[in-house]
Design a protein around this motif. Structure first.
Motif, PDB file in Angstrom:
ATOM      1  N   LEU A  29       0.814  -1.212   0.000  1.00 12.93           N
ATOM      2  CA  LEU A  29       0.000   0.000   0.000  1.00 12.93           C
ATOM      3  C   LEU A  29       0.848   1.262   0.000  1.00 12.93           C
ATOM      4  O   LEU A  29       0.485   2.266  -0.633  1.00 12.93           O
ATOM      5  CB  LEU A  29      -0.928  -0.003   1.218  1.00 12.93           C
ATOM      6  N   PHE A  30       1.988   1.228   0.691  1.00 11.22           N
ATOM      7  CA  PHE A  30       2.856   2.404   0.698  1.00 11.22           C
ATOM      8  C   PHE A  30       3.371   2.702  -0.717  1.00 11.22           C
ATOM      9  O   PHE A  30       3.367   3.860  -1.156  1.00 11.22           O
ATOM     10  CB  PHE A  30       4.036   2.185   1.654  1.00 11.22           C
ATOM     11  N   ILE A  31       3.802   1.666  -1.424  1.00 12.50           N
ATOM     12  CA  ILE A  31       4.254   1.859  -2.803  1.00 12.50           C
ATOM     13  C   ILE A  31       3.111   2.400  -3.661  1.00 12.50           C
ATOM     14  O   ILE A  31       3.296   3.317  -4.474  1.00 12.50           O
ATOM     15  CB  ILE A  31       4.787   0.533  -3.383  1.00 12.50           C
ATOM     16  N   ARG A  32       1.916   1.856  -3.472  1.00  8.64           N
ATOM     17  CA  ARG A  32       0.757   2.319  -4.231  1.00  8.64           C
ATOM     18  C   ARG A  32       0.491   3.800  -3.986  1.00  8.64           C
ATOM     19  O   ARG A  32       0.243   4.559  -4.929  1.00  8.64           O
ATOM     20  CB  ARG A  32      -0.465   1.485  -3.847  1.00  8.64           C
ATOM     21  N   PHE A  33       0.547   4.229  -2.727  1.00  6.49           N
ATOM     22  CA  PHE A  33       0.256   5.624  -2.412  1.00  6.49           C
ATOM     23  C   PHE A  33       1.330   6.560  -2.960  1.00  6.49           C
ATOM     24  O   PHE A  33       1.031   7.656  -3.428  1.00  6.49           O
ATOM     25  CB  PHE A  33       0.116   5.804  -0.898  1.00  6.49           C
ATOM     26  N   VAL A  34       2.584   6.135  -2.874  1.00 10.99           N
ATOM     27  CA  VAL A  34       3.674   6.974  -3.402  1.00 10.99           C
ATOM     28  C   VAL A  34       3.494   7.193  -4.905  1.00 10.99           C
ATOM     29  O   VAL A  34       3.608   8.324  -5.411  1.00 10.99           O
ATOM     30  CB  VAL A  34       5.039   6.339  -3.097  1.00 10.99           C
ATOM     31  N   LEU A  35       3.217   6.123  -5.637  1.00 11.23           N
ATOM     32  CA  LEU A  35       3.020   6.247  -7.083  1.00 11.23           C
ATOM     33  C   LEU A  35       1.773   7.070  -7.399  1.00 11.23           C
ATOM     34  O   LEU A  35       1.770   7.875  -8.344  1.00 11.23           O
ATOM     35  CB  LEU A  35       2.904   4.854  -7.707  1.00 11.23           C
ATOM     36  N   THR A  36       0.719   6.883  -6.623  1.00 11.41           N
ATOM     37  CA  THR A  36      -0.510   7.651  -6.843  1.00 11.41           C
ATOM     38  C   THR A  36      -0.274   9.131  -6.615  1.00 11.41           C
ATOM     39  O   THR A  36      -0.722   9.981  -7.407  1.00 11.41           O
ATOM     40  CB  THR A  36      -1.622   7.148  -5.904  1.00 11.41           C
ATOM     41  N   LEU A  37       0.431   9.478  -5.554  1.00  9.66           N
ATOM     42  CA  LEU A  37       0.722  10.884  -5.270  1.00  9.66           C
ATOM     43  C   LEU A  37       1.595  11.503  -6.350  1.00  9.66           C
ATOM     44  O   LEU A  37       1.422  12.678  -6.714  1.00  9.66           O
ATOM     45  CB  LEU A  37       1.406  11.004  -3.906  1.00  9.66           C
ATOM     46  N   ALA A  38       2.529  10.714  -6.886  1.00  8.40           N
ATOM     47  CA  ALA A  38       3.388  11.222  -7.962  1.00  8.40           C
ATOM     48  C   ALA A  38       2.582  11.600  -9.196  1.00  8.40           C
ATOM     49  O   ALA A  38       3.005  12.464  -9.986  1.00  8.40           O
ATOM     50  CB  ALA A  38       4.444  10.173  -8.320  1.00  8.40           C
ATOM     51  N   LEU A  39       1.425  10.983  -9.384  1.00  5.63           N
ATOM     52  CA  LEU A  39       0.559  11.303 -10.516  1.00  5.63           C
ATOM     53  C   LEU A  39      -0.513  12.332 -10.156  1.00  5.63           C
ATOM     54  O   LEU A  39      -0.864  13.189 -10.976  1.00  5.63           O
ATOM     55  CB  LEU A  39      -0.123  10.032 -11.029  1.00  5.63           C
ATOM     56  N   LEU A  40      -1.024  12.265  -8.927  1.00 10.09           N
ATOM     57  CA  LEU A  40      -2.128  13.140  -8.542  1.00 10.09           C
ATOM     58  C   LEU A  40      -1.696  14.590  -8.336  1.00 10.09           C
ATOM     59  O   LEU A  40      -2.429  15.513  -8.710  1.00 10.09           O
ATOM     60  CB  LEU A  40      -2.775  12.625  -7.254  1.00 10.09           C
ATOM     61  N   VAL A  41      -0.533  14.806  -7.735  1.00  8.91           N
ATOM     62  CA  VAL A  41      -0.097  16.182  -7.454  1.00  8.91           C
ATOM     63  C   VAL A  41       0.020  17.000  -8.734  1.00  8.91           C
ATOM     64  O   VAL A  41      -0.542  18.103  -8.829  1.00  8.91           O
ATOM     65  CB  VAL A  41       1.223  16.183  -6.653  1.00  8.91           C
ATOM     66  N   GLY A  75      -6.458  -2.630   6.770  1.00  3.03           N
ATOM     67  CA  GLY A  75      -7.175  -3.760   7.347  1.00  3.03           C
ATOM     68  C   GLY A  75      -7.601  -4.783   6.317  1.00  3.03           C
ATOM     69  O   GLY A  75      -7.470  -5.995   6.529  1.00  3.03           O
ATOM     70  N   VAL A  76      -8.119  -4.299   5.179  1.00  6.91           N
ATOM     71  CA  VAL A  76      -8.553  -5.216   4.116  1.00  6.91           C
ATOM     72  C   VAL A  76      -7.365  -5.997   3.554  1.00  6.91           C
ATOM     73  O   VAL A  76      -7.427  -7.234   3.413  1.00  6.91           O
ATOM     74  CB  VAL A  76      -9.262  -4.447   2.987  1.00  6.91           C
ATOM     75  N   PHE A  77      -6.285  -5.301   3.226  1.00  8.82           N
ATOM     76  CA  PHE A  77      -5.130  -5.972   2.636  1.00  8.82           C
ATOM     77  C   PHE A  77      -4.515  -6.963   3.621  1.00  8.82           C
ATOM     78  O   PHE A  77      -4.120  -8.065   3.229  1.00  8.82           O
ATOM     79  CB  PHE A  77      -4.079  -4.944   2.192  1.00  8.82           C
ATOM     80  N   TYR A  78      -4.446  -6.578   4.910  1.00  9.19           N
ATOM     81  CA  TYR A  78      -3.864  -7.505   5.884  1.00  9.19           C
ATOM     82  C   TYR A  78      -4.756  -8.724   6.065  1.00  9.19           C
ATOM     83  O   TYR A  78      -4.266  -9.850   6.193  1.00  9.19           O
ATOM     84  CB  TYR A  78      -3.652  -6.799   7.228  1.00  9.19           C
ATOM     85  N   GLY A  79      -6.072  -8.520   6.067  1.00 11.98           N
ATOM     86  CA  GLY A  79      -6.985  -9.648   6.200  1.00 11.98           C
ATOM     87  C   GLY A  79      -6.873 -10.625   5.042  1.00 11.98           C
ATOM     88  O   GLY A  79      -6.845 -11.849   5.239  1.00 11.98           O
ATOM     89  N   ILE A  80      -6.805 -10.099   3.823  1.00 15.63           N
ATOM     90  CA  ILE A  80      -6.646 -10.964   2.645  1.00 15.63           C
ATOM     91  C   ILE A  80      -5.270 -11.626   2.667  1.00 15.63           C
ATOM     92  O   ILE A  80      -5.132 -12.803   2.307  1.00 15.63           O
ATOM     93  CB  ILE A  80      -6.867 -10.148   1.360  1.00 15.63           C
ATOM     94  N   TYR A  81      -4.260 -10.899   3.115  1.00 12.41           N
ATOM     95  CA  TYR A  81      -2.909 -11.451   3.255  1.00 12.41           C
ATOM     96  C   TYR A  81      -2.897 -12.625   4.223  1.00 12.41           C
ATOM     97  O   TYR A  81      -2.151 -13.599   4.043  1.00 12.41           O
ATOM     98  CB  TYR A  81      -1.980 -10.338   3.749  1.00 12.41           C
ATOM     99  N   GLN A  82      -3.774 -12.572   5.251  1.00 14.06           N
ATOM    100  CA  GLN A  82      -3.870 -13.644   6.242  1.00 14.06           C
ATOM    101  C   GLN A  82      -4.803 -14.765   5.810  1.00 14.06           C
ATOM    102  O   GLN A  82      -5.063 -15.681   6.596  1.00 14.06           O
ATOM    103  CB  GLN A  82      -4.339 -13.068   7.578  1.00 14.06           C
ATOM    104  N   GLY A  83      -5.331 -14.698   4.583  1.00 12.45           N
ATOM    105  CA  GLY A  83      -6.094 -15.817   4.046  1.00 12.45           C
ATOM    106  C   GLY A  83      -7.588 -15.612   3.893  1.00 12.45           C
ATOM    107  O   GLY A  83      -8.274 -16.511   3.410  1.00 12.45           O
TER     108      GLY A  83
END
Length: 303
Positions: free
Chosen positions: A42-54, A88-96
């Motif tokens: 998610l951190f990588i996703r947000f960094v890339l998104t901000l690089a485009l959104l700003v 929370g969603v990503f961690y839950g899916i990561y946990q199965g």
């Protein structure tokens, strides 16, 4: 088909397109999480998104939030709406946890929001909404009951940790919605989203630094998934939402959000062979009916 009819068809399809795109976020998590831990992803996703959104905000000549207090409130809402929710969603899916089940649980957000709005915003529930809350709870009991496994995980393929993290996501999106309604009424949508992503990204980056190894396998699947989540979910869906709000269609999109769980479950069945037993499917239908009753039964705003 004439140009006018094509335009009308496109306008009619926009809310459904938005919901269809939104539902793929859970599928993207399922595709990408084998190659990166959730907070790192998610951190990588947000960094890339901000690089485009700003630059996009500058290009579109959008206004930025006025004053430091509003920036702070928007950042807090972003921490809840994006950080706690997606984390929370990503961690839950990561946990199965199956993507379809995660989508259904956080899809109960209108129910929890309506319940919390009473003490926090002094909004009263009508009888139809209380019925919706009861149906939503009964539906979730059926869904989880259909996934029970008395073994080590408690549920089929996942344990209490996954369930708890998705419930944190549900609480985050519900509280974030109320917080944003209370404190962020002057938020410009596009630039406000930038501030929200900044707040969420900082906290998720700290989570990745403290709790994860931060190893990423840059496979073709991961890169394509990341590109989809950034370009389609975080950029295109937001622009589509802006267009819908400008046309006064935001309420229609909100009413269509209860279609997200079954659409996600169908995609997860097709792509990952995620199976839901008959009792869980019945519970999903009951829970969605409850959400519809809560949304449709909302009393008119006081003037």
């Amino acid at each position: 088909m004439t140009a006018q009819r094509r335009h009308q068809a496109w306008l009619a399809a926009m809310p459904f397109l938005f919901v269809a795109l939104w539902s793929t976020g859970f599928i993207g998590a399922k595709f990408g999480l084998p190659y990166a831990e959730p907070f790192t992803f998610l951190f990588i996703r947000f960094v890339l998104t901000l690089a485009l959104l700003v630059p996009l905000v500058q290009l579109m000549g959008g206004d930025w939030p006025k004053g430091a207090p509003l920036w702070g409130h928007i950042a807090v809402s972003g921490l809840l709406v994006h950080g706690a929710y997606l984390g929370g969603v990503f961690y839950g899916i990561y946990q199965g946890m199956p993507a379809g089940l995660a989508s259904l649980l956080v899809g109960l957000q209108p129910l929890l929001t309506a319940l919390l709005a009473g003490p926090l915003l002094n909004e009263r529930l009508v009888a139809k909404q209380w019925l919706g809350l009861a149906l939503g709870l009964a539906g979730i009991v059926l869904v989880l009951g259909g996934k029970l496994d008395p073994g080590a995980h408690l549920f089929q393929g996942f344990g209490v940790g996954a369930l708890g993290s998705v419930l944190v996501a549900l609480l985050g999106i519900s509280c974030g919605t109320l917080y944003q309604k209370r404190f962020c009424t002057g938020m410009p949508l596009l630039s406000g989203t930038v501030v929200q992503y900044l707040g969420a990204g900082l906290v998720l980056g700290l989570g990745a630094l403290l709790f994860e190894e931060r190893d990423v396998e840059w496979t073709t699947t991961f890169v394509l998934t990341l590109g989809w989540l950034v370009l389609v979910l975080s950029i295109s869906a937001i622009l589509l939402l802006m267009a819908l709000i400008k046309r006064g269609e935001a309420s229609r999109v909100a009413s269509l959000f209860y279609l997200v769980p079954p659409v996600t479950a169908l995609q997860a069945w097709w792509l990952f062979d995620e199976q839901l037993p008959l009792a869980s499917l019945a519970g999903m239908a009951i829970a969605i009916t409850g959400v519809v009753l809560v949304v449709r039964g909302k009393p008119p705003a006081k003037t």
